[in-house]
Design a protein around this motif. Sequence first.
Motif, PDB file in Angstrom:
ATOM      1  N   LYS A 174       0.838  -1.429   0.507  1.00  0.00           N
ATOM      2  CA  LYS A 174      -0.235  -0.144   0.220  1.00  0.00           C
ATOM      3  C   LYS A 174       0.633   1.383   0.123  1.00  0.00           C
ATOM      4  CE  LYS A 174      -3.618   2.084   2.574  1.00  0.00           C
ATOM      5  NZ  LYS A 174      -5.060   2.267   3.657  1.00  0.00           N
ATOM      6  N   GLN A 175       2.257   0.691   0.841  1.00  0.00           N
ATOM      7  CA  GLN A 175       2.787   2.345   0.663  1.00  0.00           C
ATOM      8  C   GLN A 175       3.409   2.854  -0.660  1.00  0.00           C
ATOM      9  OE1 GLN A 175       5.511   1.017   4.581  1.00  0.00           O
ATOM     10  NE2 GLN A 175       3.434   1.783   5.615  1.00  0.00           N
ATOM     11  N   PHE A 176       3.612   1.727  -0.648  1.00  0.00           N
ATOM     12  CA  PHE A 176       5.198   1.568  -2.269  1.00  0.00           C
ATOM     13  C   PHE A 176       4.288   2.741  -3.424  1.00  0.00           C
ATOM     14  CE2 PHE A 176       6.387  -0.110  -6.037  1.00  0.00           C
ATOM     15  CZ  PHE A 176       7.798  -0.111  -6.252  1.00  0.00           C
ATOM     16  N   LEU A 177       2.390   1.704  -3.625  1.00  0.00           N
ATOM     17  CA  LEU A 177       1.791   2.161  -4.445  1.00  0.00           C
ATOM     18  C   LEU A 177       1.592   3.787  -4.400  1.00  0.00           C
ATOM     19  CD1 LEU A 177      -0.351  -1.269  -5.368  1.00  0.00           C
ATOM     20  CD2 LEU A 177       1.924  -0.022  -6.353  1.00  0.00           C
ATOM     21  N   LYS A 178       1.197   3.846  -3.245  1.00  0.00           N
ATOM     22  CA  LYS A 178       0.631   5.373  -2.674  1.00  0.00           C
ATOM     23  C   LYS A 178       1.858   6.479  -3.254  1.00  0.00           C
ATOM     24  CE  LYS A 178      -0.616   8.096   0.689  1.00  0.00           C
ATOM     25  NZ  LYS A 178      -1.148   8.135   3.011  1.00  0.00           N
ATOM     26  N   ILE A 179       2.890   6.233  -2.842  1.00  0.00           N
ATOM     27  CA  ILE A 179       4.394   7.305  -3.780  1.00  0.00           C
ATOM     28  C   ILE A 179       4.346   7.067  -5.660  1.00  0.00           C
ATOM     29  CG2 ILE A 179       5.214   6.660  -1.497  1.00  0.00           C
ATOM     30  CD1 ILE A 179       7.344   5.351  -2.843  1.00  0.00           C
ATOM     31  N   ASN A 180       3.816   5.932  -5.897  1.00  0.00           N
ATOM     32  CA  ASN A 180       3.806   5.252  -7.572  1.00  0.00           C
ATOM     33  C   ASN A 180       5.613   4.816  -7.275  1.00  0.00           C
ATOM     34  OD1 ASN A 180       3.426   4.999  -9.805  1.00  0.00           O
ATOM     35  ND2 ASN A 180       4.176   7.268 -10.645  1.00  0.00           N
ATOM     36  N   GLY A 181       5.431   4.269  -6.200  1.00  0.00           N
ATOM     37  CA  GLY A 181       6.488   3.472  -6.413  1.00  0.00           C
ATOM     38  C   GLY A 181       7.825   4.325  -6.585  1.00  0.00           C
ATOM     39  N   PHE A 182       9.347   3.930  -7.289  1.00  0.00           N
ATOM     40  CA  PHE A 182      10.417   4.495  -7.309  1.00  0.00           C
ATOM     41  C   PHE A 182      10.322   4.738  -8.622  1.00  0.00           C
ATOM     42  CE2 PHE A 182      12.013   1.062  -3.886  1.00  0.00           C
ATOM     43  CZ  PHE A 182      11.504   1.733  -2.858  1.00  0.00           C
ATOM     44  N   PRO A 183      11.103   6.554  -8.371  1.00  0.00           N
ATOM     45  CA  PRO A 183      12.033   6.855  -9.769  1.00  0.00           C
ATOM     46  C   PRO A 183      12.654   5.662 -10.896  1.00  0.00           C
ATOM     47  CG  PRO A 183      13.440   7.322  -8.341  1.00  0.00           C
ATOM     48  CD  PRO A 183      12.493   6.920  -7.160  1.00  0.00           C
ATOM     49  N   ASN A 184      12.647   6.001 -11.846  1.00  0.00           N
ATOM     50  CA  ASN A 184      13.134   5.606 -13.035  1.00  0.00           C
ATOM     51  C   ASN A 184      14.469   5.761 -13.264  1.00  0.00           C
ATOM     52  OD1 ASN A 184      11.053   3.032 -12.751  1.00  0.00           O
ATOM     53  ND2 ASN A 184      10.229   4.336 -13.865  1.00  0.00           N
ATOM     54  N   GLU A 185      13.946   7.199 -13.519  1.00  0.00           N
ATOM     55  CA  GLU A 185      14.968   8.421 -14.497  1.00  0.00           C
ATOM     56  C   GLU A 185      16.378   9.068 -13.631  1.00  0.00           C
ATOM     57  OE1 GLU A 185      14.462   8.492 -17.341  1.00  0.00           O
ATOM     58  OE2 GLU A 185      12.863   7.454 -17.350  1.00  0.00           O
ATOM     59  N   TYR A 186      16.626   7.717 -12.263  1.00  0.00           N
ATOM     60  CA  TYR A 186      18.059   8.324 -11.779  1.00  0.00           C
ATOM     61  C   TYR A 186      19.403   7.338 -12.092  1.00  0.00           C
ATOM     62  CZ  TYR A 186      16.026  11.796  -8.677  1.00  0.00           C
ATOM     63  OH  TYR A 186      15.340  12.959  -7.670  1.00  0.00           O
ATOM     64  N   TRP A 187      19.917   7.149 -13.661  1.00  0.00           N
ATOM     65  CA  TRP A 187      20.828   7.130 -14.158  1.00  0.00           C
ATOM     66  C   TRP A 187      22.404   7.180 -12.839  1.00  0.00           C
ATOM     67  CZ3 TRP A 187      19.638   2.530 -16.848  1.00  0.00           C
ATOM     68  CH2 TRP A 187      18.114   3.418 -17.672  1.00  0.00           C
ATOM     69  N   GLY A 188      23.250   6.364 -12.825  1.00  0.00           N
ATOM     70  CA  GLY A 188      24.016   6.412 -12.193  1.00  0.00           C
ATOM     71  C   GLY A 188      23.860   6.464 -10.482  1.00  0.00           C
ATOM     72  N   TRP A 189      25.068   6.888  -9.625  1.00  0.00           N
ATOM     73  CA  TRP A 189      25.198   6.863  -8.293  1.00  0.00           C
ATOM     74  C   TRP A 189      24.578   7.620  -7.709  1.00  0.00           C
ATOM     75  CZ3 TRP A 189      26.894   9.493  -5.230  1.00  0.00           C
ATOM     76  CH2 TRP A 189      27.037   9.489  -3.379  1.00  0.00           C
ATOM     77  N   GLY A 190      23.626   8.131  -6.834  1.00  0.00           N
ATOM     78  CA  GLY A 190      23.219   9.003  -5.550  1.00  0.00           C
ATOM     79  C   GLY A 190      21.456  10.006  -6.595  1.00  0.00           C
ATOM     80  N   GLY A 191      20.450  10.158  -5.305  1.00  0.00           N
ATOM     81  CA  GLY A 191      19.781  10.938  -5.533  1.00  0.00           C
ATOM     82  C   GLY A 191      18.024  10.009  -5.286  1.00  0.00           C
ATOM     83  N   GLU A 192      18.230   8.471  -5.633  1.00  0.00           N
ATOM     84  CA  GLU A 192      17.086   8.262  -5.866  1.00  0.00           C
ATOM     85  C   GLU A 192      16.897   7.971  -4.189  1.00  0.00           C
ATOM     86  OE1 GLU A 192      20.026   4.914  -4.817  1.00  0.00           O
ATOM     87  OE2 GLU A 192      20.104   6.534  -6.419  1.00  0.00           O
ATOM     88  N   ASP A 193      17.744   7.683  -3.347  1.00  0.00           N
ATOM     89  CA  ASP A 193      17.331   7.207  -1.933  1.00  0.00           C
ATOM     90  C   ASP A 193      16.467   9.373  -1.391  1.00  0.00           C
ATOM     91  OD1 ASP A 193      17.817   5.200  -1.943  1.00  0.00           O
ATOM     92  OD2 ASP A 193      19.716   5.511  -1.409  1.00  0.00           O
TER      93      ASP A 193
END
Length: 379
Positions: free
Chosen positions: A270-289
């Motif tokens: 439920k929590q995962f779907l509420k935030i629409n999962g994780f971003p797909n456009e962070y290529w390389g190290w850093g930022g996605e967290d």
Amino acid sequence: MSRLMLGRTLERVCKAVLLLCLVHFLIMMILYFDVYSQRFDIFSRFNNGRGANASRWPHHSYYNYSGARPNATFPSYIPSSEQLLPSGKPEQNSTHTTPKPIPPCPEVPPGLVGRLLIEFSSLMSMERVQRENPNVTEGGKYTPPDCRPKQKVAIIIPFRHREHHLKYWLHYLHPILRRQKIDYGIYIINQLGEDTFNRAKLLNVGYTEALKDAEYDCFIFSDVDLIPMDDRNLYHCYDQPRHFAIAMDKFGFRLPYAGYFGGVSGLSKKQFLKINGFPNEYWGWGGEDDDIYNRITLNGMKVSRPDVKIGRYRMIKHERDKHNEPNPQRFNKIQNTKNTMRKDGISSLMYRLVSIKKYPLYTNISVEIGKPPPRPLRG
């Protein structure tokens, strides 16, 4: 005179014998009628007590009383072979017992050790780890045999060229998870090719593919080089998104900054779907967290964390992976999470599934996730 006395004595003896015989005969008759009346009474109660089930019982003329067990309520009953019920026995004599329901697993499992000694100097092999975990089934799955967990947990690891780290991770985590009474499956999401690594997109893939395999309601996302130092850091989901790795040796066993959500985290479905999962456009190290942390707070949730003494982790030292260089666009992307999170996430995920292989200790899912878009020209 002596003959007369002898004759009287013999007469008295004969009368006594006759009297004893008469008494014996009377006693035998009393016992006979008593037993007969008991049998008749049992027969009557047996026929009268059948109630609604009477139509299921055929009438029989043969009963065997000689083989009755000491604790039997009714005498043994011997129907003919044509008249046997499907079970072969009357329902009253059935010895089948309903198995006891499995109790729920305790909130705090009793077999936890606490602080653990974690080291990476000893040689490790998959064969050794497999011998150490005979109760783990194909695909890296385990269910506690003695209790019923509240959640079914998928543990998802983004992966490429980290076989050495994976051996240590499996060596330490399988015993920890079993002691924690977790119903879990382990999924290694392997990015094929040598293009830029994309951790968050691989985690989205892991969520999607794990749900195809089983009905998971909790997802733990873990880097393969992080090992918990305390098994009281329970790997299941909480009322709020959970950040587990809050005190790494890499950061001096401190949280580097308040919004840090890296390393190991957990969200319910439920929590995962509420935030629409994780971003797909962070290529390389850093930022996605940091983007994930923003998604959580922007959707009205808060990050929960264990005590700093329990949330300790050791990191397996390694050089930075090739094709996982720092992402120069990460700071601009983090600032735009509010605008991008509805269109960039699990709802927009695209990838190509290449293979799924189930090994004794984990499930390996190899995928192609594409390449990063060309960087905009400066100026």
